[in-house]
Design a protein around this motif. Structure first.
Motif, PDB file in Angstrom:
ATOM      1  N   ARG A 148      39.180  27.208  43.533  1.00 38.10           N
ATOM      2  CA  ARG A 148      37.880  27.728  43.109  1.00 38.10           C
ATOM      3  C   ARG A 148      37.944  29.248  42.955  1.00 38.10           C
ATOM      4  NH1 ARG A 148      32.823  26.663  46.938  1.00 38.10           N
ATOM      5  NH2 ARG A 148      33.968  24.694  47.052  1.00 38.10           N
ATOM      6  N   VAL A 149      38.660  29.896  43.861  1.00 40.03           N
ATOM      7  CA  VAL A 149      38.800  31.353  43.808  1.00 40.03           C
ATOM      8  C   VAL A 149      39.520  31.753  42.526  1.00 40.03           C
ATOM      9  CG1 VAL A 149      39.762  33.376  44.964  1.00 40.03           C
ATOM     10  CG2 VAL A 149      38.832  31.499  46.337  1.00 40.03           C
ATOM     11  N   LEU A 150      40.653  31.107  42.237  1.00 40.87           N
ATOM     12  CA  LEU A 150      41.433  31.443  41.043  1.00 40.87           C
ATOM     13  C   LEU A 150      40.684  31.108  39.764  1.00 40.87           C
ATOM     14  CD1 LEU A 150      45.054  30.290  41.997  1.00 40.87           C
ATOM     15  CD2 LEU A 150      44.026  32.555  42.256  1.00 40.87           C
ATOM     16  N   GLU A 151      40.031  29.955  39.738  1.00 39.63           N
ATOM     17  CA  GLU A 151      39.344  29.546  38.510  1.00 39.63           C
ATOM     18  C   GLU A 151      38.182  30.471  38.158  1.00 39.63           C
ATOM     19  OE1 GLU A 151      39.094  25.130  37.456  1.00 39.63           O
ATOM     20  OE2 GLU A 151      39.405  25.070  39.632  1.00 39.63           O
ATOM     21  N   HIS A 152      37.603  31.099  39.159  1.00 37.32           N
ATOM     22  CA  HIS A 152      36.529  32.053  38.900  1.00 37.32           C
ATOM     23  C   HIS A 152      37.068  33.462  38.659  1.00 37.32           C
ATOM     24  CE1 HIS A 152      32.801  29.756  39.315  1.00 37.32           C
ATOM     25  NE2 HIS A 152      33.398  29.037  40.246  1.00 37.32           N
ATOM     26  N   GLY A 153      38.400  33.599  38.610  1.00 39.88           N
ATOM     27  CA  GLY A 153      38.988  34.869  38.202  1.00 39.88           C
ATOM     28  C   GLY A 153      39.291  35.853  39.309  1.00 39.88           C
ATOM     29  N   TYR A 154      39.231  35.414  40.570  1.00 39.08           N
ATOM     30  CA  TYR A 154      39.539  36.312  41.678  1.00 39.08           C
ATOM     31  C   TYR A 154      40.994  36.125  42.119  1.00 39.08           C
ATOM     32  CZ  TYR A 154      34.459  36.802  42.125  1.00 39.08           C
ATOM     33  OH  TYR A 154      33.135  37.052  41.888  1.00 39.08           O
TER      34      TYR A 154
END
Length: 256
Positions: free
Chosen positions: A219-225
Motif C-alpha cells: 500500500r505504501v509503494l502503490e501510493h508512491g511513498y
C-alpha cells in the motif's frame, strides 16, 4: 560508525488470534511472549517502549516491567492502525521514529531493532524495514516467505510472495539451486515509521497489489511513498504463529 538515533518501540499486541488464541500471553520458558518482546525493545535502548493492546489481561502481564501500555480499540484491522491510535494518544511529534516490533517476535535481536531505526534516520523515506539474504531455493519458492527487490539506493522496488527476482536463464534448467550473484532477499517484518506518516498511512485506501499479495507494505509503494531497506546485522528467528512454532520457541529458549 553512525550512532543510533532516539527512537520509540511500539508493540501491537492483540489478544485474539485465529491460529494461536491468546498468543501474547502464551509462555516461553515461563515468561509471557509479550513480556519477552518488550524486554527485547528495552535491551535495544528505546527511549520509550509502548505496548498497544485491546485487552486488560495483556496490560496486567506487563505491569511489573516498566513499559507503557496504551489501551486501543478492538476494531483495528492491522497493527499499523493500532499504532496510529497510539501515536495520536501520546502526541508524538511528526518526525519521531517509531519502530513497529511485532508482538510475536520474542527473540528479535536488539541490533536489528536499532538498525531499522538508523535506516529511517539516514533516509528521507517515511518508512524503513529490514531484509536478509536468501541462500536456499526452497525458501525462495515458498509463498509464505516474503521476498523483496531494492534499487541501487537501497529503497524497495517491490515485495512479493512469488520468487523474486526471476533468474530467467538459471531457472530455465534448474530450480533447486540458486544462481550466484543474484540478490535474493527475504523481508523481515519489522518497520520504522515517522510518527506523522503513521497517521497518513491509516488514511490511505487499500490497493490492488496489496490485496492480491496480502502484503500491507505494498500500500505504501502503490501510493508512491518510498521504503528504505537495510540488511539486518543479526538473524531474526522466525516469529510465532502456531502451536508448533511455540514448541520450537520453548526448546530454543531452554537451549539458549
Amino acid at each position: 560508525m553512525a550512532s543510533t538515533p532516539n527512537f520509540i518501540v511500539a508493540i501491537p499486541a492483540r489478544y485474539g488470534s485465529t491460529r494461536l488464541p491468546g498468543k501474547p500471553l502464551r509462555t516461553i520458558g515461563g515468561v509471557p511472549m509479550v513480556v519477552r518482546v518488550a524486554q527485547r525493545a528495552q535491551q535495544a535502548g528505546a527511549t520509550q517502549v509502548v505496548v498497544a493492546t485491546d485487552d486488560q489481561r495483556i496490560a496486567d502481564a506487563l505491569a511489573a516491567l516498566g513499559v507503557d501500555v496504551c489501551m486501543t480499540s478492538a476494531d483495528h484491522a492491522s497493527g499499523s492502525d493500532r499504532l496510529a491510535e497510539c501515536a495520536a494518544h501520546y502526541g508524538w511529534p511528526s518526525d519521531t521514529i517509531v519502530v513497529n516490533l511485532q508482538g510475536d517476535e520474542p527473540f528479535a535481536p536488539a541490533a536489528g531493532i536499532r538498525e531499522v531505526a538508523l535506516a529511517l534516520a539516514e533516509d528521507t523515506a517515511p518508512v524503513a524495514t529490514l531484509a536478509t539474504p536468501i541462500t536456499d531455493a526452497h525458501e525462495l519458492f515458498d509463498p509464505n516467505v516474503v521476498k523483496l527487490v531494492r534499487s541501487c539506493n537501497g529503497r524497495a522496488l517491490y515485495f512479493s510472495r512469488a520468487p523474486l527476482p526471476w533468474a530467467r536463464d538459471a531457472f530455465a534448467t534448474d530450480r533447486n539451486t540458486l544462481p550466484e550473484n543474484v540478490p535474493f532477499l527475504r523481508h523481515i517484518g519489522i518497520y520504522a515509521y515517522r510518527a506523522g506518516f503513521l497517521q497518513q498511512y491509516t488514511r490511505l485506501a487499500r490497493t490492488p497489489l496489496e490485496q492480491a499479495e496480502s502484503l500491507e507494505q505494498l500500500r505504501v509503494l502503490e501510493h508512491g511513498y518510498p521504503i528504505a531497506v537495510r540488511l539486518t546485522p543479526e538473524p531474526f528467528p522466525p516469529g510465532i504463529d502456531t502451536e508448533a512454532d511455540l514448541q520450537r520457541a520453548e526448546a530454543w529458549a531452554i537451549s539458549a
